[in-house]
Design an enzyme around this catalytic site. Sequence first.
Site, PDB file in Angstrom:
ATOM      1  N   ARG A 121      46.729  55.368  30.519  1.00  0.00           N
ATOM      2  CA  ARG A 121      46.864  54.053  31.115  1.00  0.00           C
ATOM      3  C   ARG A 121      46.981  53.898  32.583  1.00  0.00           C
ATOM      4  O   ARG A 121      46.541  53.341  33.240  1.00  0.00           O
ATOM      5  CB  ARG A 121      48.069  53.428  30.353  1.00  0.00           C
ATOM      6  CG  ARG A 121      48.474  51.939  30.578  1.00  0.00           C
ATOM      7  CD  ARG A 121      49.401  51.144  29.890  1.00  0.00           C
ATOM      8  NE  ARG A 121      50.200  51.855  29.260  1.00  0.00           N
ATOM      9  CZ  ARG A 121      51.349  52.274  29.604  1.00  0.00           C
ATOM     10  NH1 ARG A 121      51.446  52.280  30.689  1.00  0.00           N
ATOM     11  NH2 ARG A 121      52.271  52.978  28.913  1.00  0.00           N
ATOM     12  N   TYR A 169      33.858  29.497  36.781  1.00  0.00           N
ATOM     13  CA  TYR A 169      33.715  30.092  35.500  1.00  0.00           C
ATOM     14  C   TYR A 169      34.848  29.476  34.742  1.00  0.00           C
ATOM     15  O   TYR A 169      36.198  29.293  35.012  1.00  0.00           O
ATOM     16  CB  TYR A 169      33.823  31.581  35.333  1.00  0.00           C
ATOM     17  CG  TYR A 169      33.796  32.173  33.944  1.00  0.00           C
ATOM     18  CD1 TYR A 169      32.679  32.091  33.349  1.00  0.00           C
ATOM     19  CD2 TYR A 169      34.964  32.773  33.420  1.00  0.00           C
ATOM     20  CE1 TYR A 169      32.812  32.564  31.887  1.00  0.00           C
ATOM     21  CE2 TYR A 169      34.836  33.360  32.392  1.00  0.00           C
ATOM     22  CZ  TYR A 169      33.555  33.053  31.496  1.00  0.00           C
ATOM     23  OH  TYR A 169      33.733  33.734  30.237  1.00  0.00           O
ATOM     24  N   ASP A 198      34.600  35.437  43.104  1.00  0.00           N
ATOM     25  CA  ASP A 198      34.193  35.867  41.993  1.00  0.00           C
ATOM     26  C   ASP A 198      32.483  36.426  42.090  1.00  0.00           C
ATOM     27  O   ASP A 198      31.769  35.273  42.411  1.00  0.00           O
ATOM     28  CB  ASP A 198      34.356  34.896  40.686  1.00  0.00           C
ATOM     29  CG  ASP A 198      33.678  35.503  39.404  1.00  0.00           C
ATOM     30  OD1 ASP A 198      32.765  36.259  39.573  1.00  0.00           O
ATOM     31  OD2 ASP A 198      34.335  34.985  38.340  1.00  0.00           O
ATOM     32  N   LYS A 230      28.557  41.512  32.951  1.00  0.00           N
ATOM     33  CA  LYS A 230      27.236  40.975  33.193  1.00  0.00           C
ATOM     34  C   LYS A 230      26.220  41.949  33.812  1.00  0.00           C
ATOM     35  O   LYS A 230      25.732  42.800  33.347  1.00  0.00           O
ATOM     36  CB  LYS A 230      27.638  39.549  33.929  1.00  0.00           C
ATOM     37  CG  LYS A 230      28.757  38.874  33.466  1.00  0.00           C
ATOM     38  CD  LYS A 230      28.506  38.284  32.020  1.00  0.00           C
ATOM     39  CE  LYS A 230      29.592  37.528  31.266  1.00  0.00           C
ATOM     40  NZ  LYS A 230      30.428  36.696  32.126  1.00  0.00           N
TER      41      LYS A 230
HETATM   42  C1  LIG Z   1      31.790  36.296  32.199  1.00  0.00           C
HETATM   43  C2  LIG Z   1      32.592  36.001  33.406  1.00  0.00           C
HETATM   44  C3  LIG Z   1      33.631  36.071  33.845  1.00  0.00           C
HETATM   45  C4  LIG Z   1      34.674  36.307  32.723  1.00  0.00           C
HETATM   46  O1  LIG Z   1      34.290  37.776  32.289  1.00  0.00           O
HETATM   47  P1  LIG Z   1      34.461  38.580  30.748  1.00  0.00           P
HETATM   48  O2  LIG Z   1      34.363  40.036  30.910  1.00  0.00           O
HETATM   49  O3  LIG Z   1      34.119  37.768  29.764  1.00  0.00           O
HETATM   50  O4  LIG Z   1      36.273  38.355  30.507  1.00  0.00           O
HETATM   51  C5  LIG Z   1      34.449  35.588  34.802  1.00  0.00           C
HETATM   52  N1  LIG Z   1      33.349  35.107  35.838  1.00  0.00           N
HETATM   53  C6  LIG Z   1      32.125  34.915  35.581  1.00  0.00           C
HETATM   54  C7  LIG Z   1      31.277  34.099  36.562  1.00  0.00           C
HETATM   55  C8  LIG Z   1      31.634  35.127  34.357  1.00  0.00           C
HETATM   56  O5  LIG Z   1      30.404  35.052  34.201  1.00  0.00           O
END
Ligand SMILES: *Cc1c(COP(=O)(O)O)cnc(C)c1O
Length: 388
Positions: free
Chosen positions: A54, A107, A180, A205
Amino acid sequence: MTDDEILHGFATRAIHAGQEFDPTTGAVTPPVYMTSTFVQRSIGDLRGGYEYARGGNPTRDALQTQLASLEGGRTGLSFASGLAAEDALLRAILKPGDRVLMGNDVYGGTHRLVRRIFGPWGVELTTIELGDLAATREALESLRPRVLWLETPSNPLMKITDITALAEIAHAVGAIVVVDNTFATPYLQQPLVLGADVVVHSTTKYLGGHSDVLGGAIVTNDDELAEQVRFHQFAAGAVLGPMDAWLTTRGIKTLAVRMRQHSENAQAIAEALDGHAAVSRVYYPGLPHHPGHDLAVRQMRGFGGMLSLDLAGGAAAARRFAESLRVFQLAESLGGVESLVNYPSEMTHASVRGTELEVSDAIVRLSVGIEDVDDLLADVHRGLAALA
Ligand SMILES: *Cc1c(COP(=O)(O)O)cnc(C)c1O
């Protein structure tokens, strides 16, 4: 010379940063350390600083080094999902009574996290149109938020916001600027270089890139903030497992070539859809009429693989188009090698219905993959033909 000086190019760093071969066997790919704990030489005498997974695991460290290198940051920290990364970051920097100012197109899960998880703990959320710099400056001065949170390109309208300008006005009131960078990836845009304090990723992603693993990360050059988030990573424990870290690392090695192909394919599809009678609007920053085009040219080195379209026939046409595609598969998420189609108002953005983040039910979002572009073009034409 340090590693960074030797490994200067982006694609080179994506392949080599944190990826030293295994010293005992010479295995060119570092092994996956599937272990929860580490044997000590004597009490407290740790090998390589590793004690319990961890707190640290070499496979996760390899990913974190790779992520930091690509974003131009000193510290990368990985988590079990993008939202787990956001949660750890926000818990590290917010306390009851603090305010968060957020773009009105972030998001949906980020909005939900702050509103519904942090709200009851006394954190106040305000959303704003970040394209309006004067209004944003006013809001920053009156609200004095602890955090300014932005996402560019945004989802699903691909709005482009000016990271440098926003960082400047947010820093003037002492706010921490979080970007982000999931849609752009560090290949297309490097927010820390543009003035942001923290970059957040859903590595699920484009970074992972193959729709086979969840993950999240934060990257920063602020050592004190990094230590606070690292403590949350360790003490709250939403860590990424070694196999997931390894899959993410493997995906990242091809990020540069993938992003170039995603961008090329998306541009071709945006141009094919733009001006079609059944399509009232295409949202893609690579189109010259997109309101963020000039800013995207300055801020990014490509326009990415995400685009949205507004169907002239409204919700019924949007549903029919989305359900008529065959190469583009109907699924949430984005950023994988395979093309996906999403109907935001019922799928990815269902959680923000009834809020200021609600999305029109005439919009369809495409995550353009790296298949042969002719097959993708034939597919969107199939979707349009189904509307006739
Ligand atoms: C998918 C996504 C998230 C969240 O991520 P997870 O891996 O699904 O928890 C945050 N910001 C953006 C722009 C996203 O596309």
